[in-house]
Design a protein around this motif. Sequence first.
Motif, PDB file in Angstrom:
ATOM      1  N   VAL A   1      45.136  51.116  48.836  1.00 43.93           N
ATOM      2  CA  VAL A   1      46.345  50.378  49.203  1.00 43.93           C
ATOM      3  C   VAL A   1      47.580  50.997  48.543  1.00 43.93           C
ATOM      4  O   VAL A   1      48.658  51.076  49.148  1.00 43.93           O
ATOM      5  CB  VAL A   1      46.181  48.868  48.864  1.00 43.93           C
ATOM      6  CG1 VAL A   1      46.341  48.607  47.373  1.00 43.93           C
ATOM      7  CG2 VAL A   1      47.122  48.007  49.659  1.00 43.93           C
TER       8      VAL A   1
ATOM      9  N   ALA B   1      48.613  44.585  56.551  1.00 41.20           N
ATOM     10  CA  ALA B   1      47.500  45.495  56.294  1.00 41.20           C
ATOM     11  C   ALA B   1      46.189  44.727  56.411  1.00 41.20           C
ATOM     12  O   ALA B   1      45.461  44.569  55.452  1.00 41.20           O
ATOM     13  CB  ALA B   1      47.658  46.099  54.897  1.00 41.20           C
ATOM     14  N   PRO B   2      45.899  44.214  57.608  1.00 41.06           N
ATOM     15  CA  PRO B   2      44.706  43.380  57.742  1.00 41.06           C
ATOM     16  C   PRO B   2      43.405  44.180  57.684  1.00 41.06           C
ATOM     17  O   PRO B   2      43.392  45.369  57.999  1.00 41.06           O
ATOM     18  CB  PRO B   2      44.873  42.760  59.139  1.00 41.06           C
ATOM     19  CG  PRO B   2      45.728  43.719  59.886  1.00 41.06           C
ATOM     20  CD  PRO B   2      46.639  44.356  58.867  1.00 41.06           C
ATOM     21  N   SER B   3      42.347  43.510  57.256  1.00 42.85           N
ATOM     22  CA  SER B   3      40.997  44.077  57.301  1.00 42.85           C
ATOM     23  C   SER B   3      40.269  43.397  58.447  1.00 42.85           C
ATOM     24  O   SER B   3      39.824  42.265  58.296  1.00 42.85           O
ATOM     25  CB  SER B   3      40.238  43.788  56.006  1.00 42.85           C
ATOM     26  OG  SER B   3      40.932  44.313  54.918  1.00 42.85           O
TER      27      SER B   3
ATOM     28  N   ARG C   1      55.021  45.694  55.648  1.00 45.80           N
ATOM     29  CA  ARG C   1      53.807  46.020  56.411  1.00 45.80           C
ATOM     30  C   ARG C   1      52.891  44.821  56.483  1.00 45.80           C
ATOM     31  O   ARG C   1      52.988  43.894  55.685  1.00 45.80           O
ATOM     32  CB  ARG C   1      53.097  47.216  55.798  1.00 45.80           C
ATOM     33  CG  ARG C   1      52.876  47.243  54.290  1.00 45.80           C
ATOM     34  CD  ARG C   1      52.056  46.177  53.760  1.00 45.80           C
ATOM     35  NE  ARG C   1      51.315  46.502  52.562  1.00 45.80           N
ATOM     36  CZ  ARG C   1      50.374  45.709  52.073  1.00 45.80           C
ATOM     37  NH1 ARG C   1      50.130  44.534  52.621  1.00 45.80           N
ATOM     38  NH2 ARG C   1      49.721  46.037  50.979  1.00 45.80           N
TER      39      ARG C   1
ATOM     40  N   GLU D   1      43.046  48.136  57.616  1.00 45.75           N
ATOM     41  CA  GLU D   1      42.274  48.394  56.392  1.00 45.75           C
ATOM     42  C   GLU D   1      40.779  48.273  56.697  1.00 45.75           C
ATOM     43  O   GLU D   1      40.139  47.273  56.390  1.00 45.75           O
ATOM     44  CB  GLU D   1      42.751  47.454  55.274  1.00 45.75           C
ATOM     45  CG  GLU D   1      44.240  47.663  54.996  1.00 45.75           C
ATOM     46  CD  GLU D   1      44.663  47.540  53.544  1.00 45.75           C
ATOM     47  OE1 GLU D   1      44.156  46.659  52.841  1.00 45.75           O
ATOM     48  OE2 GLU D   1      45.522  48.354  53.125  1.00 45.75           O
TER      49      GLU D   1
ATOM     50  N   ARG E   1      51.913  39.436  51.079  1.00 50.74           N
ATOM     51  CA  ARG E   1      50.493  39.177  51.344  1.00 50.74           C
ATOM     52  C   ARG E   1      50.122  37.860  50.695  1.00 50.74           C
ATOM     53  O   ARG E   1      50.950  37.225  50.037  1.00 50.74           O
ATOM     54  CB  ARG E   1      49.647  40.328  50.813  1.00 50.74           C
ATOM     55  CG  ARG E   1      49.826  40.570  49.335  1.00 50.74           C
ATOM     56  CD  ARG E   1      49.148  41.860  48.905  1.00 50.74           C
ATOM     57  NE  ARG E   1      49.372  42.126  47.486  1.00 50.74           N
ATOM     58  CZ  ARG E   1      49.120  43.278  46.909  1.00 50.74           C
ATOM     59  NH1 ARG E   1      48.629  44.289  47.601  1.00 50.74           N
ATOM     60  NH2 ARG E   1      49.345  43.446  45.622  1.00 50.74           N
TER      61      ARG E   1
ATOM     62  N   LEU F   1      45.842  37.831  46.326  1.00 46.41           N
ATOM     63  CA  LEU F   1      45.948  39.213  45.838  1.00 46.41           C
ATOM     64  C   LEU F   1      46.944  39.367  44.691  1.00 46.41           C
ATOM     65  O   LEU F   1      47.169  40.490  44.206  1.00 46.41           O
ATOM     66  CB  LEU F   1      46.300  40.149  47.000  1.00 46.41           C
ATOM     67  CG  LEU F   1      45.127  40.302  47.996  1.00 46.41           C
ATOM     68  CD1 LEU F   1      45.575  41.004  49.270  1.00 46.41           C
ATOM     69  CD2 LEU F   1      43.973  41.045  47.352  1.00 46.41           C
TER      70      LEU F   1
ATOM     71  N   TYR G   1      39.609  49.328  47.526  1.00 42.35           N
ATOM     72  CA  TYR G   1      40.866  48.785  48.064  1.00 42.35           C
ATOM     73  C   TYR G   1      42.055  49.109  47.161  1.00 42.35           C
ATOM     74  O   TYR G   1      43.119  49.525  47.639  1.00 42.35           O
ATOM     75  CB  TYR G   1      40.700  47.265  48.242  1.00 42.35           C
ATOM     76  CG  TYR G   1      41.996  46.498  48.220  1.00 42.35           C
ATOM     77  CD1 TYR G   1      42.908  46.605  49.274  1.00 42.35           C
ATOM     78  CD2 TYR G   1      42.338  45.677  47.139  1.00 42.35           C
ATOM     79  CE1 TYR G   1      44.111  45.917  49.248  1.00 42.35           C
ATOM     80  CE2 TYR G   1      43.530  44.985  47.108  1.00 42.35           C
ATOM     81  CZ  TYR G   1      44.416  45.110  48.157  1.00 42.35           C
ATOM     82  OH  TYR G   1      45.611  44.442  48.128  1.00 42.35           O
TER      83      TYR G   1
HETATM   84  N1  GLU Z   1      43.483  44.219  53.683  1.00 42.21           N
HETATM   85  C1  GLU Z   1      43.736  43.094  52.823  1.00 42.21           C
HETATM   86  C2  GLU Z   1      43.262  41.817  53.482  1.00 42.21           C
HETATM   87  O1  GLU Z   1      43.096  41.753  54.660  1.00 42.21           O
HETATM   88  C3  GLU Z   1      45.196  42.923  52.503  1.00 42.21           C
HETATM   89  C4  GLU Z   1      45.673  43.983  51.611  1.00 42.21           C
HETATM   90  C5  GLU Z   1      47.122  43.864  51.193  1.00 42.21           C
HETATM   91  O2  GLU Z   1      47.921  43.221  51.896  1.00 42.21           O
HETATM   92  O3  GLU Z   1      47.449  44.461  50.171  1.00 42.21           O
HETATM   93  O4  GLU Z   1      43.047  40.852  52.798  1.00 42.21           O
END
Ligand code: GLU
Length: 308
Positions: free
Chosen positions: A192, A6-8, A4, A40, A206, A210, A188
């Motif tokens: 997540v 999962a951008p914010s 996946r 996200e 990612r 993180l 988050y």
């Molecule tokens: N939403 C997070 C971001 O944009 C990424 C979260 C993830 O990939 O676990 O930095």
Amino acid sequence: MTGRFAPSPSGRMHLGNLVSCLLAWLSVRKRNGRVVLRIEDLDTARCPRRYAEQLMKDLRWLGLDWDEGPGAAEPNGPYYQSERTALYQAALEKLMEKDLVYPCFCTRAELHAASAPHREDGQVIYSGACRNLTAAEIAAKKRPPSLRLRVPPEEWGFVDGRLGAYRENLAEDCGDFLLRRSDGLFAYQLAVVVDDAAMGVTEVVRGADLLSSTPRQLLLYHLLDLPAPAFYHGPLLLAPDGRRLSKRDADAGLDQLQNRTPEEITGTLAHWLGLNPSGEPRKAASLVSDFDWSKIPQGNLILPRDKL
Ligand code: GLU
């Protein structure tokens, strides 16, 4: 397998975000897996819908498509976190039933003042000030609390697909962490985990920023009886002076790159990632067959001054 991104979407994407999206996409496409796009946008004030719309337009323009998510199949929708809060609430209640959640009334200033030496990554280590409040003490508080997870004094580790073994003693290295903020926004870390499990994600790719969140997430997978995915933390793209790129670095944003073709952008990103030695323009799809994690550099990437 299912991966996946999962951008914010709190602004237009920059090249650093795209490095992570491209890696996640290539890693899935190489194995004929499914790509999920999840938005996200828990912090809806910072992530208005128009940014998400722009982000999807940009991803499509770059040839980074998805099989599940907004505008595609939606077997596990909705795909906007802002519409999934009932699921986070249910997970929170599951943790509450195990007596693992407590209210915290500390202000931001108190948290910083009480933190044991901050970690290198700037994360505040929670002192545990509210861990053992009595019912009477809680009742006497006037402010709405945040909610924290009671972290057991155990090590949580995993083997990252790119960076190798990583572990943390959560009680010492992090402390009891937030599940819900005092304004009601879910954290988050909880969202997540709930979402990746509910969406059948088996591989998380990612940015390396993180990496240190992963032990916390592994603890939550365990406590919620959910299967954990494999993790790959990719290189960060740093500004020429070594800072992390942010949405404020407008010169690395897609806004500034509109006179480039998508092939120039994906070809250059792939070049920095060691996947396109000549640096020539390349469609994202043309990079799939040669993709291999062993080619990805071990360190972070520095944005060259002349960029694209
Ligand atoms: N939403 C997070 C971001 O944009 C990424 C979260 C993830 O990939 O676990 O930095």
